[in-house]
Design a protein around this motif. Structure first.
Motif, PDB file in Angstrom:
ATOM      1  N   GLY A 108      21.044 -49.732 -38.648  1.00 54.33           N
ATOM      2  CA  GLY A 108      19.895 -49.068 -38.012  1.00 54.33           C
ATOM      3  C   GLY A 108      20.251 -47.789 -37.274  1.00 54.33           C
ATOM      4  O   GLY A 108      19.394 -47.194 -36.629  1.00 54.33           O
ATOM      5  N   ARG A 156      16.653 -54.284 -27.861  1.00 56.55           N
ATOM      6  CA  ARG A 156      15.971 -55.550 -27.515  1.00 56.55           C
ATOM      7  C   ARG A 156      16.737 -56.303 -26.419  1.00 56.55           C
ATOM      8  O   ARG A 156      16.130 -56.926 -25.552  1.00 56.55           O
ATOM      9  N   SER A 179      21.288 -51.099 -33.624  1.00 56.81           N
ATOM     10  CA  SER A 179      20.735 -50.337 -32.499  1.00 56.81           C
ATOM     11  C   SER A 179      19.450 -50.998 -32.002  1.00 56.81           C
ATOM     12  O   SER A 179      19.184 -51.045 -30.803  1.00 56.81           O
ATOM     13  N   GLY A 180      18.655 -51.562 -32.928  1.00 55.75           N
ATOM     14  CA  GLY A 180      17.432 -52.268 -32.526  1.00 55.75           C
ATOM     15  C   GLY A 180      17.767 -53.453 -31.621  1.00 55.75           C
ATOM     16  O   GLY A 180      17.090 -53.694 -30.615  1.00 55.75           O
ATOM     17  N   THR A 187      19.412 -42.779 -27.634  1.00 56.43           N
ATOM     18  CA  THR A 187      19.955 -43.661 -28.676  1.00 56.43           C
ATOM     19  C   THR A 187      21.417 -43.319 -28.964  1.00 56.43           C
ATOM     20  O   THR A 187      22.270 -44.213 -29.067  1.00 56.43           O
ATOM     21  N   MET A 213       9.191 -48.456 -29.084  1.00 53.83           N
ATOM     22  CA  MET A 213       9.344 -49.484 -30.129  1.00 53.83           C
ATOM     23  C   MET A 213       8.035 -50.191 -30.435  1.00 53.83           C
ATOM     24  O   MET A 213       7.713 -50.440 -31.592  1.00 53.83           O
ATOM     25  N   SER A 272       7.507 -46.067 -33.046  1.00 51.85           N
ATOM     26  CA  SER A 272       8.177 -44.752 -33.021  1.00 51.85           C
ATOM     27  C   SER A 272       9.667 -44.934 -32.785  1.00 51.85           C
ATOM     28  O   SER A 272      10.113 -45.987 -32.321  1.00 51.85           O
ATOM     29  N   ARG A 331      19.429 -42.815 -37.656  1.00 56.09           N
ATOM     30  CA  ARG A 331      18.093 -42.828 -38.250  1.00 56.09           C
ATOM     31  C   ARG A 331      17.488 -41.432 -38.279  1.00 56.09           C
ATOM     32  O   ARG A 331      16.368 -41.261 -38.750  1.00 56.09           O
ATOM     33  N   ARG A 386       8.182 -60.123 -34.036  1.00 53.53           N
ATOM     34  CA  ARG A 386       8.358 -58.908 -33.250  1.00 53.53           C
ATOM     35  C   ARG A 386       7.028 -58.159 -33.151  1.00 53.53           C
ATOM     36  O   ARG A 386       6.275 -58.111 -34.121  1.00 53.53           O
ATOM     37  N   GLN A 429      21.190 -37.735 -35.121  1.00 50.34           N
ATOM     38  CA  GLN A 429      22.068 -38.897 -34.890  1.00 50.34           C
ATOM     39  C   GLN A 429      23.235 -38.894 -35.873  1.00 50.34           C
ATOM     40  O   GLN A 429      24.372 -39.193 -35.522  1.00 50.34           O
ATOM     41  N   ARG A 481       6.026 -47.384 -38.718  1.00 52.71           N
ATOM     42  CA  ARG A 481       7.482 -47.397 -38.933  1.00 52.71           C
ATOM     43  C   ARG A 481       7.843 -46.893 -40.319  1.00 52.71           C
ATOM     44  O   ARG A 481       8.848 -46.212 -40.499  1.00 52.71           O
ATOM     45  N   VAL A 496      13.073 -44.264 -30.672  1.00 51.04           N
ATOM     46  CA  VAL A 496      13.483 -43.955 -29.308  1.00 51.04           C
ATOM     47  C   VAL A 496      14.169 -42.575 -29.380  1.00 51.04           C
ATOM     48  O   VAL A 496      14.854 -42.283 -30.371  1.00 51.04           O
TER      49      VAL A 496
HETATM   50  P1  AMP Z   1      15.140 -52.245 -35.964  1.00 51.63           P
HETATM   51  O1  AMP Z   1      15.462 -53.503 -35.264  1.00 51.63           O
HETATM   52  O2  AMP Z   1      16.337 -51.571 -36.565  1.00 51.63           O
HETATM   53  O3  AMP Z   1      14.006 -52.363 -36.927  1.00 51.63           O
HETATM   54  O4  AMP Z   1      14.631 -51.223 -34.823  1.00 51.63           O
HETATM   55  C1  AMP Z   1      13.470 -51.522 -34.059  1.00 51.63           C
HETATM   56  C2  AMP Z   1      13.033 -50.297 -33.290  1.00 51.63           C
HETATM   57  O5  AMP Z   1      14.067 -49.883 -32.382  1.00 51.63           O
HETATM   58  C3  AMP Z   1      12.754 -49.051 -34.128  1.00 51.63           C
HETATM   59  O6  AMP Z   1      11.460 -49.067 -34.712  1.00 51.63           O
HETATM   60  C4  AMP Z   1      12.912 -47.955 -33.077  1.00 51.63           C
HETATM   61  O7  AMP Z   1      11.798 -47.917 -32.210  1.00 51.63           O
HETATM   62  C5  AMP Z   1      14.103 -48.464 -32.261  1.00 51.63           C
HETATM   63  N1  AMP Z   1      15.381 -47.989 -32.852  1.00 51.63           N
HETATM   64  C6  AMP Z   1      16.347 -48.736 -33.449  1.00 51.63           C
HETATM   65  N2  AMP Z   1      17.351 -47.972 -33.890  1.00 51.63           N
HETATM   66  C7  AMP Z   1      16.999 -46.698 -33.584  1.00 51.63           C
HETATM   67  C8  AMP Z   1      17.600 -45.441 -33.807  1.00 51.63           C
HETATM   68  N3  AMP Z   1      18.778 -45.327 -34.448  1.00 51.63           N
HETATM   69  N4  AMP Z   1      16.957 -44.333 -33.355  1.00 51.63           N
HETATM   70  C9  AMP Z   1      15.786 -44.416 -32.690  1.00 51.63           C
HETATM   71  N5  AMP Z   1      15.139 -45.571 -32.479  1.00 51.63           N
HETATM   72  C10 AMP Z   1      15.742 -46.705 -32.913  1.00 51.63           C
END
Ligand code: AMP
Length: 215
Positions: free
Chosen positions: A85, A36, A31-32, A64, A53, A57, A88, A159, A92, A170, A59
């Motif tokens: 991811g 991106r 999901s991240g 999401t 992000m 925090s 979370r 990042r 969800q 986080r 999203v």
């Molecule tokens: P990650 O790449 O999985 O570390 O995600 C990076 C950032 O994307 C997180 O810190 C959130 O801000 C956002 N994000 C990723 N996945 C989710 C999710 N399932 N729910 C909400 N925000 C998410």
């Protein structure tokens, strides 16, 4: 085979997701990475997600859930998939359970466990490839050529949310919003715990063995 990778930021979910998806020929999504990609393309969703992000925090759930469900529904579900991811939050997880219940639900939730001290050290030195998302680490897994991805030649970057203030946030968000999912999936007997504080290849082998046995 429908699999979720659960664990704190820096546990190695992304690294393992790439390896397992390749080995088992499973479609996978992070999901991240989806967020991106939207940021790279400068879409409305990307701009909105960035504001959350960058400060570490989550999203909001509605946005999401919609994005990930769209991804799931474009897949050939007969093959299954690997989610990195997502979910979370409990909301969800409930949305995912509802979506998948018709055809048997999730097979396995892999919970990759790593101590907080190690997570901070890993995230602080992490570099990611802009093109293929492969992670490196400045000390423990440096690229052959500084700043360049060994796999695809893409540029490596740190990042924004791997900077110290966002990392702290986080980890708090993980403890408050994501950790309750461990009990949720333990109750439904889907949870498999994996010690993520070992060599990447050892963690990978254990995951493959869990997934092969649960087929
Ligand atoms: P990650 O790449 O999985 O570390 O995600 C990076 C950032 O994307 C997180 O810190 C959130 O801000 C956002 N994000 C990723 N996945 C989710 C999710 N399932 N729910 C909400 N925000 C998410």
């Amino acid at each position: 085979m429908k699999v979720v990778l659960l664990g704190p930021p820096g546990a190695g979910k992304g690294t393992q997701a790439i390896r397992i998806a390749n080995k088992l020929c499973l479609p996978k999504v992070s999901s991240g990475d989806l967020f991106r990609n939207h940021q790279e393309k400068d879409t409305d969703l990307g701009r909105l997600a960035h504001s959350y992000m960058a400060r570490g925090s989550l999203v909001p759930d509605g946005i999401t859930i919609k994005m990930v469900m769209e991804w799931i529904n474009t897949q050939d579900n007969s093959k299954g998939f690997l989610l990195d991811g997502f979910p979370r939050t409990l909301l969800q997880a409930e949305a995912l359970d509802k979506e998948l219940n018709i055809d048997g639900g999730l097979n396995v939730v892999l919970y990759i466990k790593v101590e907080e001290k190690e997570l901070i050290q890993r995230l602080g030195g992490r570099l990611i490839c802009k093109k293929c998302q492969t992670p490196f680490h400045i000390h423990t897994d440096p690229p052959n050529q500084s700043g360049i991805c060994d796999k695809c030649g893409g540029a490596l970057y740190q990042r924004d949310d791997d900077k110290p203030s966002a990392v702290k946030k986080r980890l708090q968000v993980y403890a408050n919003q994501t950790e309750p999912l461990i009990a949720h999936y333990r109750k439904s007997r889907k949870l498999e715990e994996v010690n993520g504080q070992r060599l990447v290849s050892i963690v990978e082998n254990e995951i493959i063995s869990i997934l092969t046995q649960s087929k």
